[in-house]
Design an enzyme around this catalytic site. Structure first.
Site, PDB file in Angstrom:
ATOM      1  N   LEU A 129       0.837  -1.187   0.000  1.00  0.00           N
ATOM      2  CA  LEU A 129       0.000   0.000   0.000  1.00  0.00           C
ATOM      3  C   LEU A 129       0.881   1.249   0.000  1.00  0.00           C
ATOM      4  O   LEU A 129       1.921   1.298   0.648  1.00  0.00           O
ATOM      5  CB  LEU A 129      -0.902   0.020   1.237  1.00  0.00           C
ATOM      6  N   GLY A 181      17.713  12.760 -19.777  1.00  0.00           N
ATOM      7  CA  GLY A 181      16.397  13.335 -19.535  1.00  0.00           C
ATOM      8  C   GLY A 181      16.464  14.477 -18.544  1.00  0.00           C
ATOM      9  O   GLY A 181      16.898  14.290 -17.406  1.00  0.00           O
ATOM     10  N   VAL A 195      20.441  11.169 -27.691  1.00  0.00           N
ATOM     11  CA  VAL A 195      21.322  10.074 -27.284  1.00  0.00           C
ATOM     12  C   VAL A 195      21.285   8.976 -28.341  1.00  0.00           C
ATOM     13  O   VAL A 195      20.212   8.566 -28.798  1.00  0.00           O
ATOM     14  CB  VAL A 195      20.886   9.524 -25.912  1.00  0.00           C
ATOM     15  N   ALA A 218       0.884  12.760  -7.671  1.00  0.00           N
ATOM     16  CA  ALA A 218       0.172  12.043  -6.614  1.00  0.00           C
ATOM     17  C   ALA A 218      -1.062  12.804  -6.156  1.00  0.00           C
ATOM     18  O   ALA A 218      -2.136  12.216  -5.959  1.00  0.00           O
ATOM     19  CB  ALA A 218       1.107  11.804  -5.426  1.00  0.00           C
ATOM     20  N   GLY A 277      -4.685  -8.307  -9.338  1.00  0.00           N
ATOM     21  CA  GLY A 277      -6.092  -8.331  -9.714  1.00  0.00           C
ATOM     22  C   GLY A 277      -6.265  -8.232 -11.222  1.00  0.00           C
ATOM     23  O   GLY A 277      -5.609  -7.413 -11.879  1.00  0.00           O
ATOM     24  N   HIS A 300       6.147  40.239   7.452  1.00  0.00           N
ATOM     25  CA  HIS A 300       7.559  40.550   7.212  1.00  0.00           C
ATOM     26  C   HIS A 300       8.379  40.177   8.448  1.00  0.00           C
ATOM     27  O   HIS A 300       7.962  40.458   9.575  1.00  0.00           O
ATOM     28  CB  HIS A 300       7.714  42.046   6.938  1.00  0.00           C
ATOM     29  N   VAL A 334      11.395  16.822 -14.838  1.00  0.00           N
ATOM     30  CA  VAL A 334      11.336  17.037 -13.390  1.00  0.00           C
ATOM     31  C   VAL A 334      12.173  16.016 -12.629  1.00  0.00           C
ATOM     32  O   VAL A 334      13.002  16.368 -11.779  1.00  0.00           O
ATOM     33  CB  VAL A 334       9.874  17.002 -12.910  1.00  0.00           C
ATOM     34  N   ILE A 335      11.978  14.730 -12.917  1.00  0.00           N
ATOM     35  CA  ILE A 335      12.692  13.693 -12.172  1.00  0.00           C
ATOM     36  C   ILE A 335      14.189  13.785 -12.424  1.00  0.00           C
ATOM     37  O   ILE A 335      15.001  13.698 -11.494  1.00  0.00           O
ATOM     38  CB  ILE A 335      12.147  12.298 -12.526  1.00  0.00           C
ATOM     39  N   GLY A 336      14.580  13.974 -13.667  1.00  0.00           N
ATOM     40  CA  GLY A 336      16.000  14.079 -13.987  1.00  0.00           C
ATOM     41  C   GLY A 336      16.668  15.251 -13.288  1.00  0.00           C
ATOM     42  O   GLY A 336      17.790  15.125 -12.782  1.00  0.00           O
TER      43      GLY A 336
END
EC number: 1.8.1.4
Length: 473
Positions: free
Chosen positions: A38, A188, A245, A327, A114, A452, A191-193
């Site tokens: 999970l 790449g 590449v 997510a 499933g 501030h 975002v992830i790279g």
């Protein structure tokens, strides 16, 4: 043995378990089928572990420059095994929390694979779910009135550059590294790279990024992409854009080398390891879609605005339908689907209201239209930008690079998009998200009194800057 349910959810990731909790709240007898653990990719292979590593990288980076703050640390040592242990402790705590939520909601959890069956003795419509139990027990038959497919995604590979877990890694394998490489080639610059490039650079790894598009973060506002490349380059990361590449030039040995073509010329790159970060593909195989009328287009399940597939009692949410592949987006898609199942009339999700975050150093965050997208829609726009270098709290933090940018409609004065890059902007973007939900104008945000000294003052100042009224710059 067959058990009847109001709802069976295939996949216990963020979208799936949130949908299950909402279904339980609405009185639906609910089951979740999860083949691993999970929490899914986000908890075990994505959001949480990567951010835990990024936080350790941030602390290490800060400790090395502690003397700038008047704190002298004689020797700063990185113990990567402890970094990984801390990451796993966080995952385990959150995993136990999700299991508790399932028990609290009286949601049945089946550990196994499933598959949706076609019409059978159990049901005249496709939708009965056969669960191949992970513990080897006889298959369980679940007979639901409704199904939600939330099977998520996995890292995409390139032909000829399939991850081997040794020299070529996906983000899944990279998260389990026992020791850091001396150098890495990241294919790449999305975002992830970029998150991995920032993290590994902070840990002391020599990083090169090769991006096929003409700029890194090609889906972000062009000003954000430009600033991100400037700051990462300043940190010592080598970034190559507009380069293809060439998989057939791959050489493996003690190091890994490959050529990339840019402007008609090939250049060779060598590193200890390679990380593939070229997007994600939906998990649509092996779940029985062939037994239904569900359509898959370009690798993703097609749905309507309520997440119904061609089989109206079967819904799909999250990465498996493409879209933003976030997510928090999956969670709200799950809630929308469940509320529709429960005979409600939920509003369709407006994806222009969904905030996006990049947890690199510097951080970046955005909501709504980029400047380019607004212009492409034929809108007359006005833009306000305000730099963090003029914000006192940024000076206190010692992080003054970056800015907040607001794109507004010149005719209606509506805020169209907000884009940020700099310290802690992933924690600041929700104010902009709320402004979008409330259809606020720059004047209204500018009239909000920001305390501030805070970093959030940059949002108020950027809003004032839209109409040339910024105070501090």
């Amino acid at each position: 043995m067959a058990t009847e349910y109001d709802l069976v959810i295939l996949g216990g990731g963020t979208g799936g378990y949130v949908a299950a909790i909402r279904a339980s709240q609405l009185g639906l007898k609910t089951a979740v089928v999860e083949k691993r653990k999970l929490g899914g990719t986000c908890l075990h292979k994505g959001c949480i572990p990567s951010k835990a590593l990024l936080r350790s990288a941030e602390v290490y980076r800060t400790a090395k420059k502690a003397e700038e703050f008047g704190v002298v640390i004689p020797e700063v040592e990185l113990r990567f095994s402890q970094v990984q242990s801390r990451k796993q402790k966080i995952i385990d705590q959150l995993y136990n929390g999700v299991k508790h939520l399932m028990k609290k909601g009286k949601i049945d959890v089946y550990e196994g694979i499933g598959r949706i069956l076609g019409p059978s003795i159990f049901s005249p419509m496709p939708g009965t779910v056969s669960v191949e139990m992970a513990n080897g027990d006889e298959n369980e038959m679940l007979i639901p009135k409704n199904v939600i497919i939330a099977t998520g995604s996995r890292p995409r590979a390139l032909p000829g550059l399939e991850p081997d877990g040794e020299s070529i890694l996906s983000s899944d394998e990279a998260l389990e590294l026992e020791q850091l490489p001396s150098s890495i080639l990241i294919v790449g610059g999305g975002v992830i790279g970029i998150e991995w490039a920032s993290m590994l650079n902070d840990f002391g790894v020599d990083v090169t990024v090769i991006e096929y598009a003409e700029r890194i973060l090609p889906t972000e506002d062009a000003d954000i992409s430009k600033e991100m490349q400037t700051q990462l380059t300043k940190k010592g990361i080598n970034i190559i854009t507009g380069a293809k590449v060439l998989a057939d030039t791959l050489k493996k040995g003690e190091t890994i080398s490959i050529q990339a073509e840019k402007g008609g010329e090939a250049q060779e790159f060598t590193a200890e390891k390679m990380l593939l970060s070229v997007g994600r593909q939906a998990n649509v195989e092996g779940i029985g879609l062939e037994n239904t009328e569900i359509q898959v287009e370009k690798g993703f399940i097609s749905t309507n605005s309520m997440y119904q597939t061609k089989e109206s009692h079967i819904y799909a949410i999250g990465d498996v339908i493409g879209g933003l592949q976030l997510a928090h987006a999956a969670s709200h898609e799950g809630i929308t689907a469940v509320e529709h199942i429960a005979d409600g009339e939920p509003p369709a999700i407006d994806y222009s209201l969904v905030s996006k975050c990049i947890y690199s150093s510097p951080e970046a965050a955005s909501v709504g239209l980029t400047e380019e997208e607004a212009k492409a829609e034929g809108r007359k726009i006005k833009v306000g930008k305000f730099p963090f270098q003029a914000i006192g709290k940024a000076l206190v933090y010692g992080e003054t690079d970056g800015f907040v940018k607001i794109v507004a409609d010149e005719e209606t004065d509506d805020i169209l998009g907000v884009h940020m890059i700099g310290p802690h902007v992933t924690d600041m973007i929700s104010e902009a998200g709320l402004a979008k939900v409330l259809d606020a104008t720059p004047w209204e945000v500018g009239q909000t009194i920001h305390p501030h000294p805070t970093l959030s003052e940059a949002i108020g100042e950027a809003a004032l800057a839209v109409d040339g009224k910024a105070i501090h710059f």
